[in-house]
Design a protein around this motif. Sequence first.
Motif, PDB file in Angstrom:
ATOM      1  N   LYS A 169       0.842  -1.195   0.000  1.00 19.31           N
ATOM      2  CA  LYS A 169       0.000   0.000   0.000  1.00 19.31           C
ATOM      3  C   LYS A 169       0.876   1.243   0.000  1.00 19.31           C
ATOM      4  N   GLU A 250     -10.148  -2.804  -1.892  1.00 12.46           N
ATOM      5  CA  GLU A 250      -9.635  -1.988  -0.782  1.00 12.46           C
ATOM      6  C   GLU A 250     -10.829  -1.539   0.049  1.00 12.46           C
ATOM      7  N   GLY A 253      -8.993   2.785   3.430  1.00 13.82           N
ATOM      8  CA  GLY A 253      -7.667   3.332   3.200  1.00 13.82           C
ATOM      9  C   GLY A 253      -7.310   4.374   4.246  1.00 13.82           C
ATOM     10  N   TYR A 257      -7.427   9.996   1.905  1.00 15.21           N
ATOM     11  CA  TYR A 257      -7.127   9.405   0.605  1.00 15.21           C
ATOM     12  C   TYR A 257      -8.317   8.582   0.101  1.00 15.21           C
ATOM     13  N   GLN A 258      -8.452   8.528  -1.198  1.00 13.37           N
ATOM     14  CA  GLN A 258      -9.481   7.715  -1.813  1.00 13.37           C
ATOM     15  C   GLN A 258      -9.080   6.235  -1.751  1.00 13.37           C
ATOM     16  N   VAL A 259     -10.081   5.362  -1.881  1.00 14.44           N
ATOM     17  CA  VAL A 259      -9.774   3.939  -2.021  1.00 14.44           C
ATOM     18  C   VAL A 259      -9.829   3.586  -3.504  1.00 14.44           C
ATOM     19  N   VAL A 260      -8.976   2.675  -3.899  1.00 13.32           N
ATOM     20  CA  VAL A 260      -8.961   2.215  -5.283  1.00 13.32           C
ATOM     21  C   VAL A 260     -10.135   1.269  -5.496  1.00 13.32           C
ATOM     22  N   GLY A 281      -9.618   6.232  -8.311  1.00 15.53           N
ATOM     23  CA  GLY A 281      -9.212   6.513  -6.937  1.00 15.53           C
ATOM     24  C   GLY A 281      -7.739   6.281  -6.683  1.00 15.53           C
ATOM     25  N   GLY A 282      -7.014   5.856  -7.722  1.00 15.55           N
ATOM     26  CA  GLY A 282      -5.591   5.596  -7.556  1.00 15.55           C
ATOM     27  C   GLY A 282      -5.073   4.716  -8.682  1.00 15.55           C
ATOM     28  N   ASP A 295      -3.039   5.011  -3.454  1.00 18.07           N
ATOM     29  CA  ASP A 295      -4.267   5.805  -3.328  1.00 18.07           C
ATOM     30  C   ASP A 295      -3.999   7.265  -3.661  1.00 18.07           C
ATOM     31  N   ASP A 296      -4.968   7.892  -4.346  1.00 14.68           N
ATOM     32  CA  ASP A 296      -4.915   9.308  -4.622  1.00 14.68           C
ATOM     33  C   ASP A 296      -5.474  10.096  -3.447  1.00 14.68           C
ATOM     34  N   LYS A 298      -7.869  12.640  -1.593  1.00 15.82           N
ATOM     35  CA  LYS A 298      -9.273  12.979  -1.831  1.00 15.82           C
ATOM     36  C   LYS A 298      -9.393  14.384  -2.378  1.00 15.82           C
TER      37      LYS A 298
END
Length: 299
Positions: A169, A250, A253, A257-260, A281-282, A295-296, A298
């Motif tokens: 991760k 996922e 997270g 952060y976003q979840v993939v 999201g990533g 993860d990207d 938010k």
Amino acid sequence: GIVTDSACETTGALEVDKETGKITITDDVSDIVISKKLADNAEAAKADATFTLTLKTPSTEKSAKSLETVKVLEGGVEKTAEQVTKTADTIVFTGTDTEFKGLPDGTYTLVEETSPNGYTVVSTITFTIENGIVDKDSVTCETTGNQKVDKETGKITITDDVSDVLISKRLAGKTGDEAVAEATFTLTLDGTTKGAASLKNVKVYDHEDLEKGLDTEKTEDVTKTDNTITFTGADTDLKGLPDGNYTLTEDAGPAGYQVVTEFTFEIVNGVITTREVTTTGGTVELSGGSIVVTDDVKP
């Protein structure tokens, strides 16, 4: 002027006719055994695998001989045409302890086509037979796993490694240790491609422990069923995943952060064969033995 006594120091047989002085020497047929074993699996140390044996370079000192005349046995019983396929220079077979009688001298390659569930293949072994015996110094192995040759018996023992998939991760926009973060994932086995299998038999480890040489299985924050494994971690090794199609989700997270979104991949002979997936999201990077989920932030 008559032979009165004789002795034979090697294989085969020697017979002397005292009346005529004739010495008859009988050579044994070459006898090579290829044995299949599994690493880290004492309860099922031996397991069937499918191989292709190819005579790449026949001996230049002896007349060429087709592999179609070689006898292939398992447990002392010759395999049927349905169990083994022969051509002039190849033998395809499946077995645990497979015996070959009459292999001609020359250089061979042995390719493991399929491995037992949860294990990787030893891709190619090269060896040379001289005077009906495997030359131990000629044996080379191109990939994972191990091989051993018994010079006395000519037996080749091949041991497959347990499959090992590392799921990591990471956080977008971060580098080094700052990029490492924990998340909770659920891995789902959507369908096996090598018969029945259960994810309850898969071992879960913290990658950091393995790097320290610790063989302590992770039990905290890990839940297993026959077709799912839920775990929390930053770098997690899953050992012994059976071949099949999977979905990785996922579930949670890091904060901010976003979840993939979930994605699918396939494992063949203990190795991830999928190379590209589409997510939001990533990003996801896949290789033969690892998955990196980033993860990207938010919006």
